[in-house]
Design a protein around this motif. Structure first.
Motif, PDB file in Angstrom:
ATOM      1  N   ILE A 171      25.063 -57.652  44.910  1.00 17.98           N
ATOM      2  CA  ILE A 171      25.261 -57.759  43.685  1.00 17.98           C
ATOM      3  C   ILE A 171      26.204 -59.155  44.102  1.00 17.98           C
ATOM      4  N   ASN A 172      25.839 -60.587  43.781  1.00 18.43           N
ATOM      5  CA  ASN A 172      27.025 -60.947  43.800  1.00 18.43           C
ATOM      6  C   ASN A 172      27.408 -62.367  42.483  1.00 18.43           C
ATOM      7  N   GLU A 173      28.666 -62.190  42.000  1.00 18.29           N
ATOM      8  CA  GLU A 173      28.875 -63.539  40.779  1.00 18.29           C
ATOM      9  C   GLU A 173      29.852 -64.544  40.885  1.00 18.29           C
ATOM     10  N   THR A 174      29.806 -64.781  42.699  1.00 15.80           N
ATOM     11  CA  THR A 174      31.093 -65.922  43.042  1.00 15.80           C
ATOM     12  C   THR A 174      29.963 -66.993  42.790  1.00 15.80           C
ATOM     13  N   SER A 175      28.088 -67.158  43.277  1.00 18.08           N
ATOM     14  CA  SER A 175      27.512 -68.208  42.731  1.00 18.08           C
ATOM     15  C   SER A 175      27.068 -69.351  42.040  1.00 18.08           C
ATOM     16  N   GLY A 176      27.051 -68.523  41.478  1.00 10.81           N
ATOM     17  CA  GLY A 176      27.308 -69.218  39.838  1.00 10.81           C
ATOM     18  C   GLY A 176      27.227 -69.202  38.771  1.00 10.81           C
ATOM     19  N   ARG A 177      27.467 -69.318  37.889  1.00 13.24           N
ATOM     20  CA  ARG A 177      27.932 -68.920  36.297  1.00 13.24           C
ATOM     21  C   ARG A 177      26.957 -67.270  36.136  1.00 13.24           C
ATOM     22  N   GLY A 178      25.981 -67.357  35.888  1.00 10.86           N
ATOM     23  CA  GLY A 178      25.248 -66.101  36.339  1.00 10.86           C
ATOM     24  C   GLY A 178      25.953 -64.739  37.723  1.00 10.86           C
ATOM     25  N   ARG A 179      25.255 -63.659  36.974  1.00 12.62           N
ATOM     26  CA  ARG A 179      24.912 -62.667  37.965  1.00 12.62           C
ATOM     27  C   ARG A 179      23.598 -62.605  38.802  1.00 12.62           C
ATOM     28  N   VAL A 180      24.286 -62.656  40.099  1.00 12.92           N
ATOM     29  CA  VAL A 180      23.091 -62.517  40.676  1.00 12.92           C
ATOM     30  C   VAL A 180      22.701 -60.422  41.434  1.00 12.92           C
ATOM     31  N   ILE A 181      21.767 -60.591  41.578  1.00 13.14           N
ATOM     32  CA  ILE A 181      20.831 -59.208  42.534  1.00 13.14           C
ATOM     33  C   ILE A 181      20.102 -59.628  42.987  1.00 13.14           C
ATOM     34  N   PHE A 182      20.778 -59.434  44.434  1.00 20.97           N
ATOM     35  CA  PHE A 182      19.145 -59.147  44.842  1.00 20.97           C
ATOM     36  C   PHE A 182      19.034 -57.996  46.183  1.00 20.97           C
TER      37      PHE A 182
ATOM     38  N   LEU B 121      18.510 -52.184  36.633  1.00 17.46           N
ATOM     39  CA  LEU B 121      18.836 -53.450  37.024  1.00 17.46           C
ATOM     40  C   LEU B 121      19.272 -55.252  36.531  1.00 17.46           C
ATOM     41  N   VAL B 122      18.539 -54.689  35.231  1.00 14.99           N
ATOM     42  CA  VAL B 122      17.751 -55.313  34.502  1.00 14.99           C
ATOM     43  C   VAL B 122      19.276 -55.153  33.252  1.00 14.99           C
ATOM     44  N   ARG B 123      18.980 -53.923  32.470  1.00 15.49           N
ATOM     45  CA  ARG B 123      20.218 -54.247  31.373  1.00 15.49           C
ATOM     46  C   ARG B 123      21.631 -54.754  32.331  1.00 15.49           C
ATOM     47  N   TRP B 124      22.446 -54.135  33.310  1.00 17.88           N
ATOM     48  CA  TRP B 124      23.749 -55.209  33.455  1.00 17.88           C
ATOM     49  C   TRP B 124      23.282 -56.431  34.238  1.00 17.88           C
ATOM     50  N   ALA B 125      22.179 -57.304  34.154  1.00 21.05           N
ATOM     51  CA  ALA B 125      21.944 -58.700  34.512  1.00 21.05           C
ATOM     52  C   ALA B 125      22.132 -59.267  32.993  1.00 21.05           C
TER      53      ALA B 125
END
Ligand SMILES: [Zn+2]
Length: 775
Positions: free
Chosen positions: A635-646, A670-674
């Motif tokens: 998970i990456n929350e640093t690249s934009g304003r949104g949450r990113v899960i890869f 994953l969807v619920r968290w995003a």
């Protein structure tokens, strides 16, 4: 005095105007100016006979005429059946492989049993008298031998120059005069004789991808355009082969235009030619049907997806309806042909053209179609049926549809999760194994979301920006092949606060399927490829099945193996919410393989790879390498304003094919968290229920299809199992007060409680489906 075809048509329309007023109608003309992201905000209206047929004809029937029917077709009986099933349009066999009228073209084959009878004309006349719209059915794919002898240069050829044949018939070439001149002339003849409102062509796209044509026309045209010879063999790594693929797509789209020009020239501006579309993307690709290009130039679509396939379930029908509406627009009509006979798409299952499909199997397929915005169209093969049960299938469903159709068309889905797809990914990443490479991940997501009752909508990769405002979460299910523009649209979505979930090899290939040294979305994912892998290696890994696992980080059990790896979070004993529900395990079955990745600081690895080890003998079934730093979920929350899960671990594909609940639960987590657990619809209670929510002016329409039955995962269903009670919560748009509830199926009385912009109500039970109108 004789009149011109155009005048004849006009006078017919004038005569039939009285009849057409009885047809259910919706005012779509008002929709065009009032759109959101290309989707219309619907405005149903009273009957309006000024609308073109393709805006008001929403229930169809088709009796596919066999050679044996020419002398025994009981037109009077079928007219009664049209009426009984409340249809407004019929498809009638006209020409192509078989002509059902005395064609002026001597090579237009007529069976000897037809003689000089104009069966098409008789049926079209009867249908018009009954106020029905007529679509002349064509099958322009192949012809009889005498035609081939007369025009050998109009036919497909293999690399040895031999004509391609199917069932003894000769396959015509799309690049020859058969398509440029002959078929348009036949369309004109049919219009002039019998004035159908339009055409439906069954197999309109010529030879498929697996039959490369080397006829003189193909060779010349391909060389003129590209300077190349037609590839000798299928080779996806060869750019010329890929160019040949695109060239074939473009020609099919051109044929779409040629036939529509011919139909309109002879039949007026509303005379449409429509080729049938399939409900599966690999099949569309195999036949060079460009979903997006075709929908962009069409007012109406015919979907030929007649039955459930076991791996997909009934829910696929709603999804495919939404996929096509996403391209075509939600104000347009998409009837779907449903076999009233035993048709299953698994090759191992026999087809019985003369045995009825089990009624409940057909019913649930059609109900899921309604839930996805499709319109009904019954289909029989043969005008004479000895198993009369086949005639009982459509009647109750279509009568219910007729009573409620104002709620079933012209509406916009409400969902804040978008599942992204593209035909390029299916073709150029999926290649000849798209079922595993691109369909299985898609299916994994859709099934996991249906199971979690989270509504989602298909989004074409070129429409991300168009649809972005409606969406909180974008899911890229192994969307490996992406264009620069598509990647840019995803990046903008996240920059503006949208949340992203991507899996597998997403963005690792360009849009022609060439592997790239790194993921194009690496910066958003927070990881980079360490090794530049050949494309075939990653494709092979995606489809293999092995005993591999994923380690959940941080481990909760104190007996964790070895030192912690890379960016793994500290062992606080607290797991990330995305791993909710897995407290009693530190590992999860996986099945695939993973490559090492470089993880950026700031990104958090929630799962790491445990390489495969033997299953047999049992003594050998122990982890050789219990811990690696190869990430499976980041998970990456640093690249934009949104949450990113890869999630490089393709658990979507695994769920799509293995059906293990752990994988579905993780996907839903994953969807619920995003989405920060913010969804417009919540349904609680027992059962497997597919939920779809739509908006019309001043009201919501909620479809709940009960898929809880003995045959949920395998056809055929022969028993319905009632479920309930269900508690439903729906977020109300401003213009919907939410205090008026109407159950269109059970007619049960339901009261809602409205609080803080939400309506909450209980449904005591559902048998097959329920449609709740919330006003
Ligand atoms: Zn050819």
């Amino acid at each position: 005095m004789t009149s011109s075809p155009r005048e004849t048509r006009r006078s017919f329309l004038k005569k039939s105007a009285v009849a057409t007023t009885v047809l259910a109608a919706v005012d779509f003309t008002a929709l065009a100016a009032n759109t959101t992201n290309g989707n219309p905000v619907p405005r149903p209206a009273d009957s309006n006979n000024k609308l073109p047929w393709y805006r008001r004809t929403i229930r169809f029937g088709q009796t596919n005429i066999t050679e044996a029917d020419y002398q025994r077709y009981d037109i009077a009986w079928w007219r009664q059946h049209w009426k009984r099933t409340r249809i407004q349009g019929v498809l009638i066999n006209a020409g192509g492989i078989f002509a059902t009228y005395p064609s002026k073209f001597p090579l237009h084959y007529r069976a000897p049993t037809l003689g000089n009878r104009d069966l098409f004309g008789e049926l079209a006349g009867a249908a018009h008298e009954d106020g029905l719209v007529v679509l002349a059915r064509m099958d322009s794919n192949r012809v009889h031998e005498d035609f081939y002898r007369a025009h050998p240069d109009w036919f497909t050829r293999d690399d040895k120059g031999e004509p391609y044949r199917i069932d003894g018939l000769y396959v015509t070439c799309v690049n020859g005069p058969y398509y440029d001149e002959y078929i348009p002339a036949v369309l004109q003849e049919i219009i002039e004789r019998s004035h159908p409102e339009g055409f439906a062509d069954n197999n309109w796209n010529g030879a498929d991808r697996d039959h490369i044509c080397y006829c003189e026309n193909c060779k010349r045209k391909f060389r003129d355009l590209t300077g190349q010879s037609i590839p000798r063999v299928k080779n996806w790594d060869d750019p010329v082969y890929r160019e040949w693929i695109l060239w074939n797509y473009a020609r099919r789209t051109e044929i779409w235009d040629i036939n529509n020009r011919a139909a309109r020239a002879a039949g007026g501006p509303d005379c449409l030619w429509t080729g049938m579309q399939s409900g599966t993307l690999p099949y569309q690709g195999l036949r060079f049907r460009d979903n997006k290009a075709i929908c962009e130039r069409s007012e109406f679509m015919l979907l030929d997806d007649q039955a459930r396939r076991d791996p997909w379930g009934f829910q696929h029908n709603a999804q495919i309806g939404q996929l096509f509406h996403g391209l075509l627009g939600w104000n347009k009509i998409i009837p779907e042909c449903t076999a009233m006979y035993q048709a299953i798409y698994e090759k191992t299952t026999p087809q019985y053209r003369l045995a009825p499909k089990p009624e409940l199997e057909a019913r649930l397929w059609m109900l899921e179609g309604f839930a996805g915005g499709l319109q009904p169209w019954w289909h029989h093969v043969g005008a004479y049926q000895e198993d009369r049960r086949t005639f009982h299938i459509a009647r109750p469903i279509l009568r219910w549809h007729a009573e409620n159709d104002e709620y079933l068309i012209s509406r916009r889905p409400i969902a804040n999760v978008g599942l992204v797809w593209s035909q390029h990914n299916t073709d150029f990443y999926g290649r000849d194994n798209a079922e595993e490479l691109t369909e299985a991940p898609w299916r994994g997501w859709t099934n996991a979301l249906v199971r979690a009752r989270i509504p989602c909508v298909p989004v074409h990769a070129d429409h991300i920006t168009r649809d972005a405002d409606e969406l909180s979460v974008l899911i890229l299910p192994d969307l490996a092949a992406m264009s620069v523009a598509q990647v840019g649209a995803v990046r903008r979505f996240v920059e503006r606060g949208g949340n992203l979930i991507a899996t597998g090899q997403t963005s690792r290939f360009d849009d022609s399927g060439e592997p790239l040294p790194d993921f194009r979305l690496a910066d958003l994912f927070g990881v980079h490829a360490k090794q530049s892998r050949p494309s075939e290696e990653s494709r092979r890994q995606a489809i293999e099945e092995q005993q591999s696992y994923l380690r959940l980080n941080p481990g909760i059990a104190s007996r964790a193996y070895g030192p912690k790896a890379g960016n793994e979070p500290p062992a606080t004993g607290e797991r990330h919410p995305a791993l909710k529900g897995f407290d009693e395990t530190d590992i999860l079955q996986f099945g695939g393989g993973l490559e090492p990745l470089q993880v950026e600081s700031g990104a958090t690895v929630l799962m790491t790879f445990i390489p495969a080890f033997p299953v047999m003998p049992p003594e050998a079934a122990w982890m050789r390498e219990p811990r690696t730093d190869i990430p499976g979920l980041i998970i990456n929350e640093t690249s934009g304003r949104g949450r990113v899960i890869f999630m490089p671990a393709d658990l979507d594909r695994r769920y799509g094919r293995d059906n293990l609940p752990d994988h579905a639960n993780l996907l839903a987590n994953l969807v619920r968290w995003a989405a920060k657990n913010d969804f417009p619809l919540q349904v609680s209670g027992p059962g497997f229920i597919d939920c779809h929510l739509y908006q019309q002016p001043n009201r919501l329409v909620l479809h709940l299809v009960n898929l809880t039955n003995a045959g949920t995962w395998r056809a055929s269903v022969d028993e319905l199992i009632q479920v309930g009670p269900l508690t439903v919560r729906v977020r109300l748009p401003k213009e919907v007060p939410g205090d008026r509830m109407q159950c269109l199926v059970s007619k049960q009385r339901v009261n809602s409680a409205v609080k803080d912009g939400w309506a909450e109500f209980n449904l005591p039970s559902i048998l097959d489906h329920e449609v709740v109108v919330i006003g």
